[in-house]
Design a protein around this motif. Structure first.
Motif, mmCIF file in Angstrom:
data_model
loop_
_atom_site.group_PDB
_atom_site.id
_atom_site.type_symbol
_atom_site.label_atom_id
_atom_site.label_comp_id
_atom_site.label_asym_id
_atom_site.label_seq_id
_atom_site.Cartn_x
_atom_site.Cartn_y
_atom_site.Cartn_z
ATOM 1 N N ASP A 1 0.814 -1.211 0.000
ATOM 2 C CA ASP A 1 0.000 0.000 0.000
ATOM 3 C C ASP A 1 0.848 1.261 0.000
ATOM 4 O OD1 ASP A 1 -1.318 -2.191 0.782
ATOM 5 O OD2 ASP A 1 -2.420 -1.264 2.440
ATOM 6 N N TYR A 2 2.070 1.156 0.360
ATOM 7 C CA TYR A 2 2.832 2.382 0.615
ATOM 8 C C TYR A 2 3.927 2.611 -0.398
ATOM 9 C CZ TYR A 2 0.316 1.544 4.855
ATOM 10 O OH TYR A 2 -0.673 1.270 5.742
ATOM 11 N N CYS A 3 3.725 2.114 -1.612
ATOM 12 C CA CYS A 3 4.816 2.223 -2.575
ATOM 13 C C CYS A 3 5.134 3.677 -2.908
ATOM 14 C CB CYS A 3 4.527 1.411 -3.827
ATOM 15 S SG CYS A 3 3.050 1.958 -4.663
ATOM 16 N N ALA A 4 4.161 4.572 -2.761
ATOM 17 C CA ALA A 4 4.452 5.986 -3.025
ATOM 18 C C ALA A 4 5.513 6.479 -2.049
ATOM 19 C CB ALA A 4 3.184 6.825 -2.912
ATOM 20 N N VAL A 5 5.406 6.073 -0.797
ATOM 21 C CA VAL A 5 6.413 6.451 0.198
ATOM 22 C C VAL A 5 7.754 5.809 -0.146
ATOM 23 C CG1 VAL A 5 7.035 6.436 2.636
ATOM 24 C CG2 VAL A 5 4.640 6.632 1.967
ATOM 25 N N ALA A 6 7.719 4.521 -0.517
ATOM 26 C CA ALA A 6 8.961 3.827 -0.855
ATOM 27 C C ALA A 6 9.668 4.522 -2.017
ATOM 28 C CB ALA A 6 8.685 2.360 -1.183
ATOM 29 N N ASP A 7 8.882 5.000 -2.984
ATOM 30 C CA ASP A 7 9.479 5.730 -4.118
ATOM 31 C C ASP A 7 10.099 7.040 -3.637
ATOM 32 O OD1 ASP A 7 8.685 3.737 -5.780
ATOM 33 O OD2 ASP A 7 6.948 4.812 -6.611
ATOM 34 N N ALA A 8 9.385 7.726 -2.769
ATOM 35 C CA ALA A 8 9.894 9.009 -2.257
ATOM 36 C C ALA A 8 11.171 8.793 -1.451
ATOM 37 C CB ALA A 8 8.833 9.687 -1.395
ATOM 38 N N VAL A 9 11.210 7.707 -0.668
ATOM 39 C CA VAL A 9 12.404 7.397 0.123
ATOM 40 C C VAL A 9 13.583 7.115 -0.811
ATOM 41 C CG1 VAL A 9 13.457 5.685 1.668
ATOM 42 C CG2 VAL A 9 11.161 6.562 2.149
ATOM 43 N N ARG A 10 13.314 6.380 -1.891
ATOM 44 C CA ARG A 10 14.399 6.077 -2.833
ATOM 45 C C ARG A 10 14.912 7.353 -3.503
ATOM 46 N NH1 ARG A 10 12.361 1.855 -5.920
ATOM 47 N NH2 ARG A 10 11.170 3.487 -6.929
ATOM 48 N N ALA A 11 13.989 8.231 -3.879
ATOM 49 C CA ALA A 11 14.405 9.471 -4.538
ATOM 50 C C ALA A 11 15.289 10.301 -3.606
ATOM 51 C CB ALA A 11 13.176 10.271 -4.962
ATOM 52 N N MET A 12 14.873 10.406 -2.341
ATOM 53 C CA MET A 12 15.658 11.170 -1.355
ATOM 54 C C MET A 12 17.019 10.518 -1.138
ATOM 55 S SD MET A 12 16.049 13.619 0.743
ATOM 56 C CE MET A 12 14.487 14.435 1.075
ATOM 57 N N THR A 13 17.026 9.178 -1.055
ATOM 58 C CA THR A 13 18.283 8.455 -0.852
ATOM 59 C C THR A 13 19.247 8.729 -2.005
ATOM 60 O OG1 THR A 13 17.049 6.729 0.297
ATOM 61 C CG2 THR A 13 19.276 6.166 -0.426
ATOM 62 N N GLY A 14 18.723 8.645 -3.224
ATOM 63 C CA GLY A 14 19.555 8.897 -4.405
ATOM 64 C C GLY A 14 20.156 10.287 -4.379
ATOM 65 N N ARG A 15 19.334 11.271 -3.991
ATOM 66 C CA ARG A 15 19.818 12.645 -3.954
ATOM 67 C C ARG A 15 20.925 12.813 -2.904
ATOM 68 N NH1 ARG A 15 14.601 15.514 -3.044
ATOM 69 N NH2 ARG A 15 13.691 13.930 -4.369
ATOM 70 N N MET A 16 20.708 12.210 -1.735
ATOM 71 C CA MET A 16 21.714 12.341 -0.669
ATOM 72 C C MET A 16 23.022 11.666 -1.060
ATOM 73 S SD MET A 16 19.851 11.992 2.945
ATOM 74 C CE MET A 16 18.877 13.332 3.601
ATOM 75 N N LEU A 17 22.928 10.511 -1.727
ATOM 76 C CA LEU A 17 24.146 9.779 -2.063
ATOM 77 C C LEU A 17 24.983 10.508 -3.113
ATOM 78 C CD1 LEU A 17 22.966 6.060 -2.004
ATOM 79 C CD2 LEU A 17 24.198 7.339 -0.254
ATOM 80 N N THR A 18 24.345 11.328 -3.947
ATOM 81 C CA THR A 18 25.144 12.077 -4.919
ATOM 82 C C THR A 18 26.067 13.065 -4.208
ATOM 83 O OG1 THR A 18 23.387 13.698 -5.160
ATOM 84 C CG2 THR A 18 23.456 11.939 -6.807
ATOM 85 N N LEU A 19 25.683 13.483 -2.991
ATOM 86 C CA LEU A 19 26.525 14.410 -2.226
ATOM 87 C C LEU A 19 27.605 13.681 -1.438
ATOM 88 C CD1 LEU A 19 23.686 16.662 -0.774
ATOM 89 C CD2 LEU A 19 25.199 17.199 -2.686
#
Lengths: 463, 246
Positions: free
Chosen positions: A331-349
């Motif tokens: 049910d919460y895949c929207a959150v999982a997607d948002a978490v992945r997007a944030m993770t990706g952004r942080m890792l680029t730094l």
């Protein structure tokens, strides 16, 4: 005032010398007592103080400066320091569980034991590094244990506090350290790289695994300089039953170039704690030393080597361990997607970061849990597959990512514990929307935010 | 006894006031101003009067080379400094001039020596930048602790058993213990014109009881100070450098 004669019964600054524990050439360690004090204590008294060996005097000053500034279970608690004008000494907590040096007589050890002891030492050094202190003399004799197995680092005479003057920096032309465990950059007199402790711990792991010191005990600066190009026999050449993951860990610690080692003690601890997640390279299965040409190439490079520039003070924070807690309920895949997007952004730094993807398999609180049998195993594996699929779009190389399915009745507690035990620097997790029940019961993310030992980023999906 | 150590104010009123507000929260028993109250900046009158008030309430104030240059024409200075000095002479009153000219070069309290530039030939304004400079300074006095300014770059030196010095750059917010059996040379950074790449005003608190040096940095309104320098018609470089701490 003349320094007093050091003998049993002497009272020095209120401490009574009870019994000598160690009468070394450089310093004596005495068991001491003080009226009204229940803590078991020792007093360390330096012996040579009249100019013969300035390293000794200055080293003792460094220890007097650094030990009082350290705290936590991985150092002996500081009690008092004696004035140099009279009789210098340091009084500290007595650690009673014996030393790794004593235990080393039983080496070689089984891989699981090497990993367990190695992890205890890595935890201790990680704690020191987080207090801005590099030990720079890691060796079995300087690792003591508490009764519960916690490792305690002692002897800060060669240590470096990165926010205090390094009195040992300029004066000494000779490399300082203990020859069998000294990192190559220490041979070049660098005293500011946390990865020197990673190298030394690698030597200790090698010794526990094979029963031998990887580089022997070289004497003289010419022989010591071999550290810049000479590679030891791979542990498996001496101990064929050494598992590939352990050889991989040890050889990575022993890289001549600090950039080839674990970037932080926390990342080394992580691999020791999770042997199944160690990324194996060609080094893991090697049975021979490097060929003659490769060694000759290193020898040429080493011939002109000079002291490397100090690494950045925030080097540790550039290679953090990031824990991302992923909720995989459909049910919460929207959150999982948002978490992945944030993770990706942080890792680029944070190009040196290591990502630990965590999912918690919730156990029932009461009764015998049916997930402990075959069905549970299948569920565990299924979650692992889901977790890998979730992370795939991040496109991280295998050495930068690991996957962990934890089983617990309390997901928040499981995440916090995992973060603490693995020296995690940052947690990223999702939160579901607001609801009355959630406010009433409290959410997992709120509990993690409150209790985690590090930064927590809570991500919500756009409404 | 806790002493606040301020130096190289250089007529920067914004930096001086921000620093004194910070000092007021540090429970110090005394303030020491190690010279160079004027020069470079656009507020020599205000800064001199603030320091005169401090002196009247017990502060220890020393003379720096810019304070000396107010009354002397032959000062050995670069063009920007000379231009600022010519302007400064024009705005200072007689009382200010008398105060600056009457300041001592050094102060000694027990095993502590305070001086603007260095302990060796203090009137020739030596720079203590390197371990060798510090060794010469140590050689000129029997004081265990020497505190100076003049370089605008914070530093700390300690004399080793073999008579050489080790150098260290103190970090604001990280107090440094100064072992009692050692000799230490503190170089305090500049309040009004820092040159170590950090725009904030530098000063330090020396806790003589605990034997601890506490380095501090205080952010201040440097655009306002720079605007005043430009408005006064002083060389632009003296204004623009404040933003970069260079």
């Amino acid at each position: 005032m003349r320094p007093p004669r050091i003998e049993k019964g002497l009272v020095l600054d209120g401490f009574t010398l009870v019994a000598p524990l160690k009468l070394g050439g450089m310093a004596q360690i005495w068991e001491v007592t003080r009226e009204g004090d229940d803590l078991p204590m020792v007093m360390k008294i330096p012996l040579i103080l009249d100019g013969d060996d300035p390293t000794m005097i200055v080293g003792f000053e460094m220890e007097q400066m650094i030990l009082p500034r350290l705290s936590g279970p991985h150092v002996p608690r500081f009690v008092a320091a004696g004035d140099f004008a009279h009789q210098p000494h340091i009084v500290m907590e007595r650690i009673t569980g014996g030393s790794l040096y004593e235990r080393m007589t039983g080496a070689p050890f089984a891989a699981a034991k090497v990993a367990r002891i190695g992890l205890a030492v890595a935890h201790a050094l990680c704690d020191l590094h987080r207090q801005d202190v590099l030990h720079l003399d890691v060796k079995p004799a300087n690792v003591l244990f508490r009764e519960d197995g916690t490792a305690v680092m002692v002897d800060f005479g060669l240590a470096r506090h990165r926010r205090l003057p390094d009195l040992l920096a300029e004066e000494f032309r000779l490399p300082i350290g203990t020859a069998p465990y000294m990192a190559p950059e220490q041979v070049l007199r660098a005293r500011d790289d946390p990865r020197s402790d990673v190298f030394a711990l690698g030597c200790v792991l090698y010794e526990m695994t094979t029963g031998r010191q990887p580089f022997g005990d070289p004497r003289g600066s010419r022989r010591l300089r071999k550290r810049l190009w000479w590679d030891p026999w791979p542990p498996r050449a001496l101990r064929p039953d050494c598992p590939d993951w352990l050889q991989e860990i040890i050889l990575r610690c022993l890289a001549v170039d600090p950039a080839g080692r674990y970037p932080t003690m926390a990342q080394l601890a992580f691999d020791l704690a999770h042997p199944g997640q160690v990324r194996l390279t060609a080094a893991a299965s090697r049975m021979r030393r490097d060929g003659r040409i490769e060694r000759l190439r290193r020898w040429f490079r080493a011939a002109g080597a000079e002291r490397p520039p100090p690494p950045a003070l925030d080097g540790d924070t550039a290679a953090p361990i990031v824990l991302v807690a992923v909720d995989l309920a459909a049910d919460y895949c929207a959150v999982a997607d948002a978490v992945r997007a944030m993770t990706g952004r942080m890792l680029t730094l944070l190009p040196g970061a290591r990502l630990a993807c965590v999912n918690v398999l919730r156990l029932k609180r009461l009764g015998i849990d049916d997930t402990t049998d075959g069905e549970g195993r299948a569920l565990h594996v299924a979650r692992l597959i889901q977790l890998r699929a979730w992370a795939a779009p991040l496109g991280l190389p295998a050495e930068a990512i690991s996957f962990h399915v934890l089983e617990s009745t309390d997901p928040a507690e499981a995440i916090v514990t995992h973060a603490r035990e693995n020296h995690v620097d940052q947690v990223i997790m999702g939160a579901r929307g607001q609801s009355g029940t959630r406010r009433y019961l409290g959410s997992v993310s709120a509990q993690v935010t409150a209790e985690a030992p590090c930064t927590v980023t809570v991500v919500r999906a756009a409404a | 006894m806790r002493i606040a150590l301020l130096t190289d104010i250089h007529a920067n009123r914004e930096a001086l006031e921000a620093t004194l507000a910070h000092v007021a929260r540090q429970q110090v028993g005394r303030i020491a101003v190690l010279g160079d109250i004027v020069g470079y900046g656009a507020d020599p009158v205000a800064c001199t009067e603030i320091v005169m008030d401090l002196a009247a309430s017990g502060a220890l104030v020393l003379q720096g080379n810019h304070d000396e240059a107010v009354a002397r024409d032959d000062a050995d200075m670069n063009a920007d400094a000379l231009a600022a000095m010519a302007w400064t002479r024009g705005v200072l009153g007689e009382a200010h001039r008398r105060f600056l000219a009457g300041l001592p070069l050094t102060a000694r309290e027990g095993d502590l020596l305070l001086v603007h530039a260095g302990a060796r030939n203090p009137g020739q304004w030596p720079y203590v930048m390197t371990p060798r400079d510090a060794e010469l300074s140590f050689g000129a006095t029997d004081a265990r602790l020497i505190v100076c300014g003049h370089t605008h770059v914070p530093a700390l030196f300690s004399l080793q058993p073999n008579r050489t010095c080790v150098a260290f750059t103190p970090v604001a917010g990280s107090p440094v213990p100064l072992a009692a059996h050692r000799r230490w040379h503190v170089v305090v950074g500049s309040v009004g014109q820092p040159r170590d790449g950090i725009a904030a005003a530098a000063y330090a608190v020396l806790d003589l009881g605990q034997g601890v040096l506490e380095p501090h940095r205080v952010p201040y309104d440097h655009p306002a100070a720079a605007a005043k320098i430009r408005a006064a018609g002083l060389p632009d470089r003296l204004a623009s450098r404040l933003a970069h701490g260079r």
